[in-house]
Design a protein around this motif. Structure first.
Motif, mmCIF file in Angstrom:
data_model
loop_
_atom_site.group_PDB
_atom_site.id
_atom_site.type_symbol
_atom_site.label_atom_id
_atom_site.label_comp_id
_atom_site.label_asym_id
_atom_site.label_seq_id
_atom_site.Cartn_x
_atom_site.Cartn_y
_atom_site.Cartn_z
ATOM 1 N N THR A 159 0.806 -1.224 0.000
ATOM 2 C CA THR A 159 0.000 0.000 0.000
ATOM 3 C C THR A 159 0.840 1.275 0.000
ATOM 4 O O THR A 159 0.278 2.370 0.016
ATOM 5 N N LEU A 160 2.157 1.143 -0.024
ATOM 6 C CA LEU A 160 3.027 2.327 -0.013
ATOM 7 C C LEU A 160 2.970 3.060 -1.352
ATOM 8 O O LEU A 160 2.896 2.427 -2.408
ATOM 9 N N PRO A 161 3.023 4.376 -1.325
ATOM 10 C CA PRO A 161 3.139 5.126 -2.585
ATOM 11 C C PRO A 161 4.511 4.834 -3.226
ATOM 12 O O PRO A 161 5.429 4.362 -2.572
ATOM 13 N N TYR A 162 4.614 5.141 -4.505
ATOM 14 C CA TYR A 162 5.817 4.819 -5.262
ATOM 15 C C TYR A 162 7.070 5.441 -4.644
ATOM 16 O O TYR A 162 8.106 4.782 -4.522
ATOM 17 N N GLU A 163 7.007 6.715 -4.248
ATOM 18 C CA GLU A 163 8.172 7.401 -3.674
ATOM 19 C C GLU A 163 8.627 6.736 -2.376
ATOM 20 O O GLU A 163 9.816 6.570 -2.138
ATOM 21 N N ASP A 164 7.663 6.358 -1.530
ATOM 22 C CA ASP A 164 8.008 5.694 -0.268
ATOM 23 C C ASP A 164 8.555 4.293 -0.508
ATOM 24 O O ASP A 164 9.473 3.840 0.187
ATOM 25 N N LEU A 165 8.017 3.604 -1.502
ATOM 26 C CA LEU A 165 8.519 2.273 -1.842
ATOM 27 C C LEU A 165 9.952 2.347 -2.358
ATOM 28 O O LEU A 165 10.806 1.534 -1.994
ATOM 29 N N LYS A 166 10.200 3.338 -3.179
ATOM 30 C CA LYS A 166 11.556 3.547 -3.701
ATOM 31 C C LYS A 166 12.534 3.845 -2.559
ATOM 32 O O LYS A 166 13.641 3.306 -2.500
ATOM 33 N N ARG A 167 12.106 4.669 -1.630
ATOM 34 C CA ARG A 167 12.944 4.994 -0.472
ATOM 35 C C ARG A 167 13.161 3.766 0.409
ATOM 36 O O ARG A 167 14.256 3.551 0.922
ATOM 37 N N PHE A 168 12.132 2.944 0.583
ATOM 38 C CA PHE A 168 12.251 1.727 1.378
ATOM 39 C C PHE A 168 13.301 0.790 0.782
ATOM 40 O O PHE A 168 14.148 0.251 1.499
ATOM 41 N N VAL A 169 13.249 0.586 -0.521
ATOM 42 C CA VAL A 169 14.211 -0.303 -1.188
ATOM 43 C C VAL A 169 15.628 0.234 -1.020
ATOM 44 O O VAL A 169 16.571 -0.516 -0.714
ATOM 45 N N LYS A 170 15.796 1.533 -1.197
ATOM 46 C CA LYS A 170 17.123 2.144 -1.069
ATOM 47 C C LYS A 170 17.670 1.986 0.349
ATOM 48 O O LYS A 170 18.818 1.556 0.552
ATOM 49 N N LEU A 171 16.863 2.295 1.350
ATOM 50 C CA LEU A 171 17.320 2.207 2.734
ATOM 51 C C LEU A 171 17.527 0.766 3.186
ATOM 52 O O LEU A 171 18.455 0.467 3.942
ATOM 53 N N ASP A 172 16.676 -0.144 2.700
ATOM 54 C CA ASP A 172 16.821 -1.548 3.055
ATOM 55 C C ASP A 172 18.103 -2.125 2.450
ATOM 56 O O ASP A 172 18.835 -2.864 3.116
ATOM 57 N N ASN A 173 18.386 -1.785 1.204
ATOM 58 C CA ASN A 173 19.630 -2.235 0.572
ATOM 59 C C ASN A 173 20.846 -1.697 1.310
ATOM 60 O O ASN A 173 21.823 -2.415 1.537
ATOM 61 N N ARG A 174 20.784 -0.433 1.696
ATOM 62 C CA ARG A 174 21.900 0.179 2.421
ATOM 63 C C ARG A 174 22.126 -0.527 3.756
ATOM 64 O O ARG A 174 23.267 -0.801 4.141
ATOM 65 N N ALA A 175 21.049 -0.849 4.468
ATOM 66 C CA ALA A 175 21.163 -1.528 5.763
ATOM 67 C C ALA A 175 21.742 -2.931 5.592
ATOM 68 O O ALA A 175 22.582 -3.369 6.385
ATOM 69 N N ARG A 176 21.296 -3.650 4.529
ATOM 70 C CA ARG A 176 21.820 -4.997 4.282
ATOM 71 C C ARG A 176 23.302 -4.964 3.933
ATOM 72 O O ARG A 176 24.075 -5.812 4.379
ATOM 73 N N ILE A 177 23.722 -3.990 3.145
ATOM 74 C CA ILE A 177 25.134 -3.854 2.778
ATOM 75 C C ILE A 177 25.979 -3.589 4.015
ATOM 76 O O ILE A 177 27.039 -4.189 4.212
ATOM 77 N N LYS A 178 25.520 -2.689 4.890
ATOM 78 C CA LYS A 178 26.259 -2.400 6.125
ATOM 79 C C LYS A 178 26.358 -3.626 7.018
ATOM 80 O O LYS A 178 27.394 -3.892 7.616
ATOM 81 N N GLU A 179 25.271 -4.388 7.106
ATOM 82 C CA GLU A 179 25.279 -5.596 7.931
ATOM 83 C C GLU A 179 26.250 -6.632 7.363
ATOM 84 O O GLU A 179 27.026 -7.236 8.112
#
Length: 130
Positions: A102-122
């Motif tokens: 149900t997320l809008p496109y901009e929020d979904l895009k931000r979620f993917v970016k932040l989730d990828n960044r968190a996984r890379i750091k981990e």
């Protein structure tokens, strides 16, 4: 003579004093101008620009040698996206709590970016431990 100076110097400085002198941090100071007092250089200078000029131009925004400072335009002259630059955007933890479908496109895009960044750091921290 040199030996007497060394003995007297050793006598004057105790261990604590020597540590204090050696570990003391100092900063370089600029040369004082002739005829000026120490504190007067730090005093703020009065502005030479009038209030009218300050309210109609962006003072200091000129980067050209022969140019002038740009004028402040009415709000209608600026693009719409400019006014949304400082809006608060949701953090990753907040986005994870919401339903992804149900997320809008901009929020979904931000979620993917932040989730990828968190996984890379981990992954990097796991590799660093090994």
């Amino acid at each position: 003579m040199a030996m007497n100076s060394a003995r007297s110097f050793r006598h004057i400085l105790t261990t604590k004093e020597a540590i204090g002198v050696v570990c003391q941090r100092t900063f370089a100071t600029g040369k004082a101008k002739k005829g000026s007092k120490g504190g007067s250089a730090d005093a703020p200078k009065a502005s030479t620009l009038s209030k009218e000029v300050k309210s109609t131009t962006v003072v200091g925004a000129n980067i050209l040698k022969d140019g002038t400072d740009p004028k402040i335009l009415p709000d209608s002259e600026y693009p719409d996206w400019l006014w949304h630059l400082l809006d608060k955007r949701p953090a990753l933890s907040e986005l994870r709590r919401k339903n992804i479908e149900t997320l809008p496109y901009e929020d979904l895009k931000r979620f993917v970016k932040l989730d990828n960044r968190a996984r890379i750091k981990e992954n990097n921290s796991v590799k660093a431990k090994n």
